[in-house]
Scaffold this active site. Structure first.
Site, PDB file in Angstrom:
ATOM      1  N   GLU A 286      14.339  -4.625 -10.746  1.00 39.82           N
ATOM      2  CA  GLU A 286      15.257  -4.307 -11.857  1.00 39.82           C
ATOM      3  C   GLU A 286      16.710  -4.511 -11.432  1.00 39.82           C
ATOM      4  O   GLU A 286      17.532  -4.995 -12.205  1.00 39.82           O
ATOM      5  CB  GLU A 286      14.999  -2.866 -12.317  1.00 39.82           C
ATOM      6  CG  GLU A 286      13.619  -2.731 -12.957  1.00 39.82           C
ATOM      7  CD  GLU A 286      13.174  -1.287 -13.162  1.00 39.82           C
ATOM      8  OE1 GLU A 286      13.179  -0.515 -12.187  1.00 39.82           O
ATOM      9  OE2 GLU A 286      12.828  -0.933 -14.292  1.00 39.82           O
TER      10      GLU A 286
ATOM     11  N   GLU B  72       5.279   0.348 -10.968  1.00 38.51           N
ATOM     12  CA  GLU B  72       5.403   1.771 -11.320  1.00 38.51           C
ATOM     13  C   GLU B  72       4.135   2.346 -11.930  1.00 38.51           C
ATOM     14  O   GLU B  72       3.840   3.532 -11.791  1.00 38.51           O
ATOM     15  CB  GLU B  72       6.571   1.977 -12.302  1.00 38.51           C
ATOM     16  CG  GLU B  72       7.949   1.743 -11.706  1.00 38.51           C
ATOM     17  CD  GLU B  72       8.441   0.304 -11.824  1.00 38.51           C
ATOM     18  OE1 GLU B  72       7.619  -0.608 -12.042  1.00 38.51           O
ATOM     19  OE2 GLU B  72       9.657   0.103 -11.695  1.00 38.51           O
TER      20      GLU B  72
HETATM   21  N1  CO8 Z   1      10.344   4.738  -1.815  1.00 39.02           N
HETATM   22  C1  CO8 Z   1      10.393   5.466  -0.660  1.00 39.02           C
HETATM   23  N2  CO8 Z   1       9.962   4.980   0.517  1.00 39.02           N
HETATM   24  C2  CO8 Z   1       9.460   3.732   0.536  1.00 39.02           C
HETATM   25  C3  CO8 Z   1       9.371   2.938  -0.625  1.00 39.02           C
HETATM   26  C4  CO8 Z   1       9.860   3.487  -1.850  1.00 39.02           C
HETATM   27  N3  CO8 Z   1       9.858   2.785  -2.988  1.00 39.02           N
HETATM   28  N4  CO8 Z   1       8.800   1.752  -0.297  1.00 39.02           N
HETATM   29  C5  CO8 Z   1       8.553   1.809   1.031  1.00 39.02           C
HETATM   30  N5  CO8 Z   1       8.939   3.001   1.537  1.00 39.02           N
HETATM   31  C6  CO8 Z   1       8.851   3.464   2.930  1.00 39.02           C
HETATM   32  C7  CO8 Z   1       7.417   3.832   3.295  1.00 39.02           C
HETATM   33  O1  CO8 Z   1       7.108   5.132   2.854  1.00 39.02           O
HETATM   34  C8  CO8 Z   1       7.461   3.711   4.803  1.00 39.02           C
HETATM   35  O2  CO8 Z   1       8.077   4.859   5.327  1.00 39.02           O
HETATM   36  P1  CO8 Z   1       7.408   5.623   6.598  1.00 39.02           P
HETATM   37  O3  CO8 Z   1       7.488   4.612   7.702  1.00 39.02           O
HETATM   38  O4  CO8 Z   1       8.311   6.795   6.792  1.00 39.02           O
HETATM   39  O5  CO8 Z   1       6.024   5.939   6.205  1.00 39.02           O
HETATM   40  C9  CO8 Z   1       8.430   2.534   5.016  1.00 39.02           C
HETATM   41  O6  CO8 Z   1       9.184   2.416   3.803  1.00 39.02           O
HETATM   42  C10 CO8 Z   1       7.714   1.221   5.255  1.00 39.02           C
HETATM   43  O7  CO8 Z   1       6.799   1.012   4.184  1.00 39.02           O
HETATM   44  P2  CO8 Z   1       5.244   0.654   4.397  1.00 39.02           P
HETATM   45  O8  CO8 Z   1       4.755   1.234   5.700  1.00 39.02           O
HETATM   46  O9  CO8 Z   1       4.513   1.035   3.160  1.00 39.02           O
HETATM   47  O10 CO8 Z   1       5.349  -0.922   4.549  1.00 39.02           O
HETATM   48  P3  CO8 Z   1       4.233  -2.006   4.227  1.00 39.02           P
HETATM   49  O11 CO8 Z   1       4.753  -3.288   4.753  1.00 39.02           O
HETATM   50  O12 CO8 Z   1       2.890  -1.536   4.686  1.00 39.02           O
HETATM   51  O13 CO8 Z   1       4.144  -2.086   2.608  1.00 39.02           O
HETATM   52  C11 CO8 Z   1       5.086  -2.185   0.381  1.00 39.02           C
HETATM   53  C12 CO8 Z   1       5.237  -2.563   1.872  1.00 39.02           C
HETATM   54  C13 CO8 Z   1       3.899  -2.945  -0.226  1.00 39.02           C
HETATM   55  C14 CO8 Z   1       6.374  -2.633  -0.314  1.00 39.02           C
HETATM   56  C15 CO8 Z   1       4.873  -0.655   0.244  1.00 39.02           C
HETATM   57  O14 CO8 Z   1       5.863   0.021   1.002  1.00 39.02           O
HETATM   58  C16 CO8 Z   1       4.971  -0.160  -1.179  1.00 39.02           C
HETATM   59  O15 CO8 Z   1       4.043  -0.325  -1.958  1.00 39.02           O
HETATM   60  N6  CO8 Z   1       6.118   0.485  -1.546  1.00 39.02           N
HETATM   61  C17 CO8 Z   1       6.308   1.096  -2.844  1.00 39.02           C
HETATM   62  C18 CO8 Z   1       6.614   0.049  -3.900  1.00 39.02           C
HETATM   63  C19 CO8 Z   1       6.762   0.728  -5.236  1.00 39.02           C
HETATM   64  O16 CO8 Z   1       5.867   1.340  -5.769  1.00 39.02           O
HETATM   65  N7  CO8 Z   1       7.962   0.562  -5.860  1.00 39.02           N
HETATM   66  C20 CO8 Z   1       8.258   1.122  -7.147  1.00 39.02           C
HETATM   67  C21 CO8 Z   1       8.909   2.452  -6.984  1.00 39.02           C
HETATM   68  S1  CO8 Z   1       9.119   3.314  -8.518  1.00 39.02           S
HETATM   69  C22 CO8 Z   1      10.501   2.616  -9.180  1.00 39.02           C
HETATM   70  O17 CO8 Z   1      11.117   1.760  -8.621  1.00 39.02           O
HETATM   71  C23 CO8 Z   1      10.907   3.138 -10.510  1.00 39.02           C
HETATM   72  C24 CO8 Z   1      12.275   2.597 -10.867  1.00 39.02           C
HETATM   73  C25 CO8 Z   1      12.826   3.296 -12.025  1.00 39.02           C
HETATM   74  C26 CO8 Z   1      13.391   4.617 -11.708  1.00 39.02           C
HETATM   75  C27 CO8 Z   1      14.483   4.949 -12.631  1.00 39.02           C
HETATM   76  C28 CO8 Z   1      14.329   6.353 -13.136  1.00 39.02           C
HETATM   77  C29 CO8 Z   1      15.174   6.587 -14.362  1.00 39.02           C
END
Ligand code: CO8
Length: 256
Positions: free
Chosen positions: A110, A130
């Site tokens: 976004e 999401e």
């Molecule tokens: N938020 C917080 N922490 C995150 C996020 C996130 N979106 N993405 C990754 N991290 C963190 C992980 O928790 C991890 O932290 P830790 O080492 O402390 O456990 C670190 O980053 C590394 O991540 P991964 O170990 O998961 O790394 P991978 O390479 O295995 O995977 C991915 C990468 C596929 C990107 C995976 O991290 C993932 O699926 N992340 C989440 C993606 C997601 O769902 N994004 C959407 C979030 S919701 C959103 O954006 C809504 C927007 C609108 C909000 C507005 C409100 C009005």
């Protein structure tokens, strides 16, 4: 505390780099506050003609910070108008390019779409996951994605939560071009320097005119374009640009 948005200026171009490697650049309140403050200052600076927004090789931004949001109640979100500040980023008037490598998910996708166009590394992955968290896009994804790539693809992305790679993103018009990952910043800088070299009032109203196409009817949009076109004849740079062409020399724009 470490800065979560780093700024680098080169001539008339400024790069804003999201810097939360420990969370794949997830957009938390600190990133929002810093991005807004720094981008607004650059936007107001007449010496800056183009912004580049980027992240790291691994992630442009992996979304809004899920851990921060997880703690919030409905009333917290409502009263804080959570993330409404990003609207201010979308409205900045200086042209801005998103240079995307790695993940641009959820709020990251976004944020990229709030920029005027997206240059993608061949490593880029876009998605609105999401739905997997029990919510929907909340920073404009359902609206900007549908306008950008059409209903069929937007529904596919928003309902399945799948990722698309750079090639698919270019095919469906989400990104303007794909470059090799190691050339991303050079290519983004080249594009930004071209834009920043033009008269700033003309680039500012050019983007405003294109954006107007998404807000209004064709007749109104054409009317708006014509009025703005005429308005540019009040600038120094219009006289300079056209004289320079006639005199076969490079224009010396003063951005006024
Ligand atoms: N938020 C917080 N922490 C995150 C996020 C996130 N979106 N993405 C990754 N991290 C963190 C992980 O928790 C991890 O932290 P830790 O080492 O402390 O456990 C670190 O980053 C590394 O991540 P991964 O170990 O998961 O790394 P991978 O390479 O295995 O995977 C991915 C990468 C596929 C990107 C995976 O991290 C993932 O699926 N992340 C989440 C993606 C997601 O769902 N994004 C959407 C979030 S919701 C959103 O954006 C809504 C927007 C609108 C909000 C507005 C409100 C009005």
């Amino acid at each position: 505390m470490a800065e979560t948005v780093l700024v680098e200026r080169k001539g008339r171009v400024a790069t804003l780099r999201i810097n939360r490697p420990e969370a794949l650049n997830a957009l938390n309140s600190a990133v929002l506050a810093e991005m807004l403050e720094k981008a607004a200052a650059l936007d107001a600076d007449r010496e800056i003609g183009c912004l580049i927004v980027t992240g790291s090789e691994k992630a442009f931004a992996a979304g809004a910070d899920i851990k921060e949001m997880n703690e919030k109640s409905n009333m917290d979100m409502f009263y804080d108008d959570f993330f409404a500040g990003w609207d201010g980023f979308a409205k900045l008037r200086t042209p801005k390019i998103a240079a995307v490598a790695g993940y641009a998910l959820g709020g990251g996708c976004e944020l990229a779409m709030m920029c005027d166009f997206i240059i993608a590394a061949d490593s880029a992955k876009f998605g609105q996951p999401e739905i997997k968290l029990g919510v929907i896009p909340g920073m404009g994804g359902s609206q900007r994605l549908a306008r950008s790539i059409g209903k069929a693809k937007a529904m596919d992305m928003v309902l399945t939560g799948r990722m698309m790679d750079a090639a698919e993103a270019e095919r469906c018009g989400l990104v303007s071009r794909i470059v090799a990952a190691d050339a991303l910043m050079d290519e983004a800088m080249k594009a930004a320097e071209i834009i920043a070299g033009y008269s700033k009032p003309s680039t500012m109203v050019a983007k405003e005119a294109v954006d107007r196409a998404f807000e209004t009817s064709l007749a109104e949009g054409l009317h708006y374009e014509r009025r703005v076109f005429f308005g540019l004849f009040a600038t120094h740079d219009q006289k300079e640009g056209m004289s320079a062409f006639a005199e076969k020399r490079k224009p010396d724009f003063r951005h006024e």
